[in-house]
Design a protein around this motif. Sequence first.
Motif, short mmCIF file in Angstrom:
data_model
loop_
_atom_site.label_atom_id
_atom_site.label_comp_id
_atom_site.label_asym_id
_atom_site.label_seq_id
_atom_site.Cartn_x
_atom_site.Cartn_y
_atom_site.Cartn_z
N CYS A 59 -17.22 -30.07 36.90
CA CYS A 59 -18.40 -30.59 36.48
C CYS A 59 -19.32 -30.29 37.60
O CYS A 59 -17.96 -30.67 38.90
N ASP A 60 -19.83 -30.11 37.81
CA ASP A 60 -20.93 -30.26 39.41
C ASP A 60 -21.08 -31.35 39.86
O ASP A 60 -20.59 -31.63 41.51
N TYR A 61 -20.53 -32.83 39.05
CA TYR A 61 -21.06 -33.11 40.00
C TYR A 61 -19.51 -33.90 40.04
O TYR A 61 -19.30 -34.90 41.21
N PHE A 62 -18.94 -33.92 40.06
CA PHE A 62 -17.52 -34.00 40.13
C PHE A 62 -16.65 -33.46 41.19
O PHE A 62 -16.04 -33.81 41.98
N ALA A 119 -15.59 -32.90 46.73
CA ALA A 119 -15.76 -32.17 47.86
C ALA A 119 -15.60 -33.09 49.13
O ALA A 119 -15.55 -33.13 50.17
N GLU A 120 -16.44 -34.26 48.62
CA GLU A 120 -16.84 -34.82 49.89
C GLU A 120 -15.99 -35.99 50.46
O GLU A 120 -15.61 -36.24 51.31
N TRP A 121 -15.20 -36.92 49.20
CA TRP A 121 -14.45 -37.77 49.27
C TRP A 121 -12.80 -37.31 48.80
O TRP A 121 -11.84 -38.52 48.82
N CYS A 148 -11.48 -37.84 46.18
CA CYS A 148 -10.63 -38.81 45.65
C CYS A 148 -10.64 -38.87 44.00
O CYS A 148 -10.11 -39.64 43.59
N MET A 149 -10.38 -37.17 43.81
CA MET A 149 -9.87 -37.03 42.26
C MET A 149 -9.42 -35.66 41.93
O MET A 149 -9.43 -34.68 43.37
N GLN A 150 -8.80 -35.07 40.93
CA GLN A 150 -8.71 -33.59 41.06
C GLN A 150 -9.54 -32.64 40.20
O GLN A 150 -8.75 -33.99 38.78
N LEU A 151 -9.45 -32.25 39.88
CA LEU A 151 -9.94 -31.14 39.22
C LEU A 151 -9.57 -30.43 38.60
O LEU A 151 -8.55 -30.13 38.75
N PHE A 152 -10.31 -30.08 37.00
CA PHE A 152 -9.38 -29.13 36.33
C PHE A 152 -10.09 -28.37 35.54
O PHE A 152 -11.55 -28.83 35.15
N ASN A 153 -10.27 -27.28 34.41
CA ASN A 153 -11.01 -26.66 34.23
C ASN A 153 -10.91 -27.12 32.75
O ASN A 153 -9.83 -26.75 31.48
N PRO A 154 -12.15 -27.66 32.17
CA PRO A 154 -11.74 -28.23 30.37
C PRO A 154 -12.03 -27.21 29.37
O PRO A 154 -10.95 -27.79 28.97
N SER A 155 -12.65 -26.25 30.05
CA SER A 155 -12.36 -24.89 29.04
C SER A 155 -10.73 -23.66 28.80
O SER A 155 -10.49 -23.44 28.23
#
Length: 366
Positions: free
Chosen positions: A292-295, A300-302, A304-311
Amino acid sequence: MTEVAIVATPDDGSCGVGTYAGDLRSYLDCDVEHVELHTNSTDPTHFARVAVSAGTTAADVVHVQHEYGLFGAKTLYWWVFFPLLWVSARLTSAPVVLTVHEVWDAETAGDSLRWLQLLYIRVVNLSITLVADHLVFLSETSESAFHTATPVAVQSTSRLPHGVNVGETKDVAPAEAKSTFGYEPSDTVVVEPGYVSRQKGVDVFVELADRFPDHEFLLAGGPRQAADEAFVSDLRDRSPPNVQITGVLNDDDFHDAFRAADLVVLPYRKNGQSGVFNWCAAYSLPVAGSSCDYFERVAAEWGCMQLFNPSDLDDTESVTRTLLHDDEQRRALRERMSAFREANRFERVAAEHRSLYRELAERRAG
């Protein structure tokens, strides 16, 4: 010294907005009056009393901690609160600050009579700009969404970080925290903390758990509103054996959920900011979150997290499995999360609030 009246739900664990407001009050170092808005109240006279009490306060500034759901289904009781606060604050010339904890926009509207829902969202957001002399947004994402969904330009705004409350973390050993929920020290525990709702993608969390039968999955929370109770009940019925849904937790157990976590997964469908994420930062936890946009901005800035597509459950599983099996990657995420924590400590957030209050109070006096 500047005096401020903060309108917020109680800091008793019943509402994340109230917890945030309690944290803010504890760090402000100025005269603060808490004008309490009851959680999940359906009494219109309560909203009327709170509005008048806040608007007629002797404080220099009135600060409303706003979330649509605090005012009932479809934010119905906002139409009691808003005009009375507007009138009473104008009579006393008290400037009103309003912190936007969530934003209704086009994504909020459903398919049924969509045009009418979109119109209502614009009217509600317009009323927020009318009552507030100054709006505080907790992220660039929220600010952008609000501007897009509001029919007038907002003149006086600030963007202040949500704040990481390191001082309220609990020093509990992970093994002891795991035992709170019936786990063994050797168990691998994946956690999604916070209130359980569709928007937070808890159904994705349950489906994900089915792909990791040898690990424990902890939904550390329950429904905040009665409208979510049937959804949570259905979720329990279809959860695999390795999923535990705790129900709403007391403060100690809420913190134990973070200390028990080997990995936090946040499959949110929409999010303008996240108090839960900030608690993950306070404990320097590795986090996998939805794109999602906030994460996306935080990642991108920090980093500090790995992203995935929840769909995409396959993608969600792949990211989760990689983090669970890669100790070095989890360690790197913890280090970057610590950097995010130090840059966003509540001491800094409170100092920026004090500066804002002083500016508004001086403008009022002048």
